[in-house]
Design an enzyme around this catalytic site. Structure first.
Site, mmCIF file in Angstrom:
data_model
loop_
_atom_site.group_PDB
_atom_site.id
_atom_site.type_symbol
_atom_site.label_atom_id
_atom_site.label_comp_id
_atom_site.label_asym_id
_atom_site.label_seq_id
_atom_site.Cartn_x
_atom_site.Cartn_y
_atom_site.Cartn_z
ATOM 1 N N SER A 164 -14.315 -19.306 33.249
ATOM 2 C CA SER A 164 -15.477 -19.397 32.361
ATOM 3 C C SER A 164 -16.009 -17.997 32.053
ATOM 4 O O SER A 164 -16.843 -17.837 31.161
ATOM 5 C CB SER A 164 -16.573 -20.259 32.996
ATOM 6 O OG SER A 164 -16.820 -19.856 34.321
ATOM 7 N N GLU A 222 -14.403 -32.295 37.265
ATOM 8 C CA GLU A 222 -15.329 -31.909 36.195
ATOM 9 C C GLU A 222 -15.537 -33.044 35.198
ATOM 10 O O GLU A 222 -14.580 -33.621 34.686
ATOM 11 C CB GLU A 222 -14.775 -30.659 35.480
ATOM 12 C CG GLU A 222 -15.683 -30.172 34.352
ATOM 13 C CD GLU A 222 -15.360 -28.762 33.859
ATOM 14 O OE1 GLU A 222 -14.510 -28.080 34.461
ATOM 15 O OE2 GLU A 222 -15.980 -28.354 32.863
HETATM 16 O O1 KIV Z 1 -14.230 -21.643 35.220
HETATM 17 C C1 KIV Z 1 -15.169 -22.270 35.754
HETATM 18 O O2 KIV Z 1 -16.325 -21.838 35.782
HETATM 19 C C2 KIV Z 1 -14.866 -23.555 36.351
HETATM 20 C C3 KIV Z 1 -16.021 -24.409 36.774
HETATM 21 C C4 KIV Z 1 -16.631 -25.035 35.585
HETATM 22 C C5 KIV Z 1 -15.628 -25.408 37.791
HETATM 23 O O3 KIV Z 1 -13.732 -23.912 36.479
#
Ligand code: KIV
Length: 272
Positions: free
Chosen positions: A53, A190
């Site tokens: 993310s 998720e």
């Molecule tokens: O990349 C991320 O932040 C994630 C979370 C949403 C679990 O995979």
């Protein structure tokens, strides 16, 4: 200082499995840089996820797909330099593990060697079984990720809740059982129905960490910038904002600009 913080000096993958056995919930947040990771670690958060993310919140991409392995290693190494207690899990980015198990292992080894992270996270179930096994065989702990897997967003076409239908829910349960069987130490679930997530958590002995998966799981994860309100356009139902830093920071920057332009800053006591 939380009870968990006093009890566990350093969080390991085994600590997390023990916490599940004791019915103790696991806290997990993302972090991508040294300064934030230091605060998150000192607050007693059990797991820091260097999530892909970062592609969204740090680099401004629309999806998680563009972030590279080198960029993930840069973020993860910055986080690892800050931590004293939390377990650091690092996402294998899109394109670094899907083509074949050997490449997956090479990518995981680079993350472990070059960042000092403690474990890796991969999205998917049966399709990536051989890659997960090869990484585990090299002694690298793996966290699974099922349900809404953002690296497959162009396959899904939407970020809505996954596994509402029986067929997808059955596959998700099978995948969770498979990931447990081959040796993953935990699974992120998720954006799936709370009832299904609870069912999965009850069926497997490794911790299930939810994001948009209700309260019946073994722990929760949120994206740091969302939970402290630095991002303000992303408003899913599952997100609880603990701060409104977007507003607070914007107000501070506006005030600073005014003070500079008016000559108020710096004042006598703020100079040499
Ligand atoms: O990349 C991320 O932040 C994630 C979370 C949403 C679990 O995979």
């Amino acid at each position: 200082m939380s009870i968990a913080k006093k009890e566990y000096k350093r969080i390991t993958t085994k600590t997390l499995v023990d916490m599940k056995k004791k019915g103790e919930k696991i806290s997990m947040l993302t972090a991508y840089d040294f300064t934030m990771a230091k605060i998150v670690d000192s607050a007693g958060i059990d797991v820091i996820l260097v999530g892909d993310s970062a592609s969204n919140v740090m680099a401004g991409h629309e999806t998680t797909l563009p972030i590279t392995l080198d960029q993930m290693i840069y973020h993860a190494a910055s986080v690892v330099r800050a931590i004293e207690r939390s377990l650091v899990v690092v996402d294998l980015p899109f394109g670094s593990y899907q083509s074949d198990p050997k490449e997956a292992l090479r990518s995981a080894i680079r993350i472990m060697k070059e960042s000092g992270g403690h474990a890796v996270k991969l999205e998917g179930g049966k399709e990536i079984k051989e890659s997960v096994k090869r990484i585990l065989n090299a002694g690298i702990p793996v966290m699974g990720h099922l349900g809404l897997t953002p690296q497959s967003i162009y396959k899904f076409g939407t970020y809505t809740v996954r596994a509402k239908e029986e067929e997808e829910a059955d596959k998700l349960i099978e995948d969770a059982l498979l990931l447990e069987r081959i040796g993953c130490f935990a699974i992120v679930l998720e954006k799936v129905p709370a009832k299904l997530a609870q069912q999965v958590a009850e069926k497997i002995s490794i911790p299930v960490i939810g994001i948009g998966a209700g309260s019946g799981v073994d722990g929760q994860v949120l994206v740091l910038h969302d939970m402290i309100g630095m991002t303000h356009e992303f408003n899913p139902r599952f997100l609880r904002r603990y701060l409104d830093l977007y507003t607070d920071m914007k107000n501070a920057f506006t005030q600073y600009s005014k003070d500079v332009k008016s000559g108020d800053f710096p004042n006598e006591s703020e100079q040499y």
